[in-house]
Scaffold this active site. Structure first.
Site, mmCIF file in Angstrom:
data_model
loop_
_atom_site.group_PDB
_atom_site.id
_atom_site.type_symbol
_atom_site.label_atom_id
_atom_site.label_comp_id
_atom_site.label_asym_id
_atom_site.label_seq_id
_atom_site.Cartn_x
_atom_site.Cartn_y
_atom_site.Cartn_z
ATOM 1 N N ASP A 150 32.898 4.267 -26.693
ATOM 2 C CA ASP A 150 33.428 3.411 -27.754
ATOM 3 C C ASP A 150 33.414 4.120 -29.093
ATOM 4 O O ASP A 150 34.335 3.976 -29.903
ATOM 5 C CB ASP A 150 32.608 2.124 -27.848
ATOM 6 C CG ASP A 150 32.857 1.191 -26.672
ATOM 7 O OD1 ASP A 150 33.811 1.441 -25.909
ATOM 8 O OD2 ASP A 150 32.078 0.229 -26.513
ATOM 9 N N ASP A 189 27.238 3.244 -27.544
ATOM 10 C CA ASP A 189 28.145 3.581 -26.449
ATOM 11 C C ASP A 189 29.004 4.770 -26.868
ATOM 12 O O ASP A 189 29.844 4.650 -27.766
ATOM 13 C CB ASP A 189 29.024 2.369 -26.109
ATOM 14 C CG ASP A 189 29.883 2.607 -24.883
ATOM 15 O OD1 ASP A 189 30.759 3.512 -24.926
ATOM 16 O OD2 ASP A 189 29.701 1.904 -23.883
ATOM 17 N N ARG A 197 30.090 2.664 -14.286
ATOM 18 C CA ARG A 197 28.793 2.066 -14.000
ATOM 19 C C ARG A 197 28.911 0.552 -13.998
ATOM 20 O O ARG A 197 29.440 -0.038 -14.939
ATOM 21 C CB ARG A 197 27.759 2.501 -15.041
ATOM 22 C CG ARG A 197 26.349 2.013 -14.745
ATOM 23 C CD ARG A 197 25.359 2.508 -15.766
ATOM 24 N NE ARG A 197 25.491 1.810 -17.051
ATOM 25 C CZ ARG A 197 24.573 1.842 -18.008
ATOM 26 N NH1 ARG A 197 23.482 2.549 -17.849
ATOM 27 N NH2 ARG A 197 24.774 1.206 -19.144
ATOM 28 N N THR A 242 24.382 -3.970 -11.831
ATOM 29 C CA THR A 242 23.526 -3.219 -10.889
ATOM 30 C C THR A 242 23.145 -1.845 -11.431
ATOM 31 O O THR A 242 22.216 -1.214 -10.919
ATOM 32 C CB THR A 242 24.248 -3.025 -9.551
ATOM 33 O OG1 THR A 242 25.402 -2.175 -9.747
ATOM 34 C CG2 THR A 242 24.715 -4.366 -8.990
#
Length: 213
Positions: free
Chosen positions: A206, A203, A103, A107
């Site tokens: 992570d 995340d 991703r 954007t």
């Protein structure tokens, strides 16, 4: 598209510890693995089967076996790999493909950088593994990728989902006329301005694997 939030105390229990910022990566991986197995029971409720004649020690009977072609499990790299073992525990004979998508943090659009999938998925049920259904762009792109190759039934398993992501899936996949299901442990409140789920769990990649500097 159908969205199914699995309402079960064990699911909520494990998700609570996944959310906790003090949970370390080894514990996070173990909990994610266990949670995916719980979600997989619901996700495979409509898995295709065919009759199988057997003999018990007492009498003949008719049971079922998984139908062919075999279901295909597709983790979205990298975070989806942390969900793979949890599903394969239930479907050890399923085939596994891989889809690498990333991703753009500016954007929020997804692009494909790698794939290892059969060229023809005609008649295949696919189970897509993506921990976070946040903006929905990555999952929408992955589902369309599989549909373009012939998949005719797709179930996405996500640890968490956001309303914005589900809405985007509905909009972007409205022209696809096959069963699409999202199975998740929770529908969270919203996305923040960075596209992260709130309250979420951070995340997922992570927290599963650590941050590579």
């Amino acid at each position: 598209m159908r969205t199914h939030v699995v309402d079960h105390p064990l699911v909520t229990h494990k998700l609570t510890y996944l959310r906790d910022e003090t949970t370390d990566s080894p514990t996070f991986r173990r909990l994610a693995d266990e949670l995916v197995t719980l979600l997989a029971y619901e996700a495979t409720r409509e898995i295709r089967v065919s009759p199988k004649e057997i003999n018990t020690p007492v009498a003949p009977t008719t049971g079922v076996k998984l139908a062919r072609p075999k279901p295909l499990v597709v983790p979205i790299l990298r975070a989806g790999l942390g969900m793979l073992d949890g599903l394969m525990r239930l479907l050890p004979t399923a085939e596994v493909g891989f889809l690498g998508m990333i991703r753009n943090e500016e954007t929020l659009e997804a692009s494909t950088y790698a794939e290892r999938l059969p060229d023809d998925l005609s008649g295949r049920q696919c189970y897509v593994l993506d921990p976070m259904l946040a903006t929905g762009g990555t999952l929408a792109a992955a589902i369309r990728f599989l549909v373009d190759r012939g998949a005719d039934d797709i179930t996405a398993i996500c640890l968490l989902a956001a309303p914005e992501g589900c809405d985007r899936l509905e909009q972007e996949l409205s022209d696809i006329d096959i069963p699409i299901t999202v199975v998740t442990a929770a529908m969270d409140e919203k996305l923040n301005d960075k596209g992260y789920i709130v309250p979420g769990l951070g995340d997922a990649g992570d927290r599963l694997y650590g941050v590579a500097d």
